[in-house]
Enzyme design. Structure first.
Site, short mmCIF file in Angstrom:
data_model
loop_
_atom_site.label_atom_id
_atom_site.label_comp_id
_atom_site.label_asym_id
_atom_site.label_seq_id
_atom_site.Cartn_x
_atom_site.Cartn_y
_atom_site.Cartn_z
N GLY A 126 0.83 -1.21 0.00
CA GLY A 126 0.00 0.00 0.00
C GLY A 126 0.86 1.25 0.00
N ARG A 163 1.41 -5.04 -6.14
CA ARG A 163 1.43 -6.29 -5.38
C ARG A 163 1.91 -7.37 -6.34
NH1 ARG A 163 -2.49 -3.25 -2.22
NH2 ARG A 163 -1.53 -3.20 -0.19
N ASP A 207 4.01 -4.45 6.36
CA ASP A 207 4.25 -5.77 6.91
C ASP A 207 4.49 -6.85 5.83
OD1 ASP A 207 3.46 -7.84 8.97
OD2 ASP A 207 1.77 -7.95 7.60
N THR A 229 3.89 2.68 5.89
CA THR A 229 2.48 2.27 5.97
C THR A 229 1.70 3.25 6.82
OG1 THR A 229 0.95 0.64 6.93
CG2 THR A 229 3.17 0.63 7.81
N ASP A 281 -0.79 2.47 8.51
CA ASP A 281 -1.45 1.73 9.59
C ASP A 281 -0.69 1.73 10.92
OD1 ASP A 281 -3.29 1.05 7.65
OD2 ASP A 281 -2.33 -0.86 7.19
N ASP A 297 1.37 -0.38 11.96
CA ASP A 297 1.24 -1.71 12.56
C ASP A 297 2.54 -2.51 12.53
OD1 ASP A 297 1.27 -2.04 9.83
OD2 ASP A 297 -0.40 -3.45 9.76
N ARG A 355 -6.07 -1.90 8.90
CA ARG A 355 -5.80 -3.32 8.68
C ARG A 355 -5.55 -4.08 9.98
NH1 ARG A 355 -2.21 -5.75 3.84
NH2 ARG A 355 -0.48 -5.26 5.16
P1 ADP Z 1 2.14 -4.18 2.61
O1 ADP Z 1 3.61 -4.19 2.40
O2 ADP Z 1 1.57 -2.80 2.49
O3 ADP Z 1 1.75 -4.89 3.89
P2 ADP Z 1 1.17 -6.48 1.03
O4 ADP Z 1 0.80 -7.29 2.21
O5 ADP Z 1 0.20 -6.43 -0.10
O6 ADP Z 1 1.46 -4.95 1.39
O7 ADP Z 1 2.56 -7.02 0.48
C1 ADP Z 1 3.20 -6.42 -0.62
C2 ADP Z 1 3.97 -7.44 -1.40
O8 ADP Z 1 4.97 -8.04 -0.57
C3 ADP Z 1 3.16 -8.62 -1.92
O9 ADP Z 1 2.44 -8.33 -3.12
C4 ADP Z 1 4.24 -9.66 -2.17
O10 ADP Z 1 4.92 -9.42 -3.37
C5 ADP Z 1 5.19 -9.39 -1.00
N1 ADP Z 1 4.86 -10.33 0.09
C6 ADP Z 1 3.87 -10.22 1.00
N2 ADP Z 1 3.83 -11.30 1.81
C7 ADP Z 1 4.84 -12.12 1.38
C8 ADP Z 1 5.32 -13.41 1.77
N3 ADP Z 1 4.77 -14.09 2.79
N4 ADP Z 1 6.37 -13.93 1.09
C9 ADP Z 1 6.96 -13.27 0.08
N5 ADP Z 1 6.52 -12.06 -0.35
C10 ADP Z 1 5.50 -11.49 0.28
#
Ligand code: ADP
Length: 326
Positions: free
Chosen positions: A14, A75, A106, A129, A131, A133, A175
């Site tokens: 995000g 993503r 996260d 972020t 959030d 968090d 979130r």
């Molecule tokens: P944020 O970083 O804002 O929490 P996301 O949860 O959508 O956003 O994660 C962003 C990107 O990070 C995902 O689209 C993916 O490419 C990578 N990612 C998230 N979780 C994992 C995971 N468990 N293993 C590997 N890559 C991950």
């Protein structure tokens, strides 16, 4: 001293206001220390598809005040697989990029952790972020701006709530974390915040009704953190309609406007400090750490700790909110 010669920067997940200030800081501090700096577009997706450009100091001119991210964000499901991460690593090698700075939440830092461990690649994370968090840091890049946006929106909604003598549920992002809802409620003088951290312990809505939350007032505003645990603003409004039909209840979901806008001074400053600290971390051979700020000091938080999802909400603030909403 480290033998790292280049840094790739990406923003992922995000978007958050202040990400540009962070990109600027890593780029400028990196070049200042003699690194080559590369901008990687569209997060891990652009890393796999090779959307990479060498940055000079001019690439990051005039961006500190802009919301969003000039590097774009995306993503990427492919990066969640070992094969996808292998492709990403091959692209990095082709460009001779030998370290990464990942700005994101996260999920992005979880991905960074796997990537760093699998390829012995030095990675430093910045908490980007709204959030707030991520654990181990008092605040995250974008959180303060989002909080201010929420406060301004609630101020406006209050005019209508008061004029029509209504009860408003205003849903904010987070979130599964209640920081925006709780601190947004305190900042805007709302009557209550319904947050996931305590939703499983008490029925916050029933408590509010029991205490007669309108009392002498002719309107009430309750901030609700988006989360299946709280039921969201729609879920709570439906409950009120069903169980307490006397209330004139309305819902407002603030949505994506919370992510945008020019970052506050606070977010620009922490993003600048954290960005410069990310370069220091690489110079000092620190790796697999997220840069945090605690008690106004830079700290290095291992990824494993930052992404633990156990950042505690400050319960004293909940009590403050209760005391001030009589
Ligand atoms: P944020 O970083 O804002 O929490 P996301 O949860 O959508 O956003 O994660 C962003 C990107 O990070 C995902 O689209 C993916 O490419 C990578 N990612 C998230 N979780 C994992 C995971 N468990 N293993 C590997 N890559 C991950």
């Amino acid at each position: 001293m480290s033998n790292i010669k280049s840094i790739g920067i990406l923003t992922s997940g995000g978007d958050a206001p202040g990400m540009n200030a962070a990109i600027r800081a890593v780029t400028r501090a990196g070049i200042y220390s003699g690194f080559k700096v590369y901008g990687i577009y569209r997060g891990y997706k652009g890393l796999i598809t090779d959307e990479i450009e060498e940055f000079s100091t001019q690439n990051v001119s005039n961006i500190i005040q802009r919301g969003g991210t000039i590097l774009k964000t995306a993503r990427c499901k492919e990066f969640e697989t070992p094969e996808g991460r292998q492709c990403a690593y091959d692209v990095l090698k082709r460009h001779n990029i030998d370290s990464l700075c990942v700005i994101g939440g996260d999920g992005s830092l979880t991905g960074a952790r796997y990537f760093a461990n699998e390829f012995q690649l030095p990675i430093v994370g910045l908490p980007g972020t709204i959030d707030n968090d991520l654990a181990g840091t008092d605040t995250t890049i974008g959180y303060d701006t989002a909080l201010n946006t929420i406060m301004e929106c609630v101020d406006k909604i209050r005019d209508t709530a008061t004029s029509h003598e209504r009860l408003f549920f205003i849903e904010v992002m987070g979130r599964d974390a209640g920081f925006l809802a709780l601190n947004g409620a305190i900042a805007s003088g709302a009557e209550a915040a319904i947050i996931p951290e305590i939703s499983t312990e008490v029925d916050q809505l029933a408590e509010l009704i029991k205490n007669g939350f309108r009392k002498s007032k002719n309107s009430s505003i309750v901030l609700v953190a988006e989360s299946p645990v709280t039921g969201g603003a729609m879920g709570l409004a439906q409950r009120v309609k069903d169980e307490y039909p006397n209330y004139d209840v309305r819902v407002s979901i603030l949505g994506h406007l919370q992510r945008g806008g020019s970052p506050t001074a606070h977010d620009r400053i922490i993003a600048s400090r954290m960005g410069a600290a990310a370069v220091d971390a690489l110079l000092d051979d620190q790796r697999n750490v997220m840069i945090g700020i605690r008690n106004d000091e830079i700290v290095y938080v291992p990824f494993s700790k930052a992404i633990k999802k156990d950042k505690p909400i400050n319960r004293d603030r909940l009590e403050t909110l209760r005391r001030l909403s009589i």
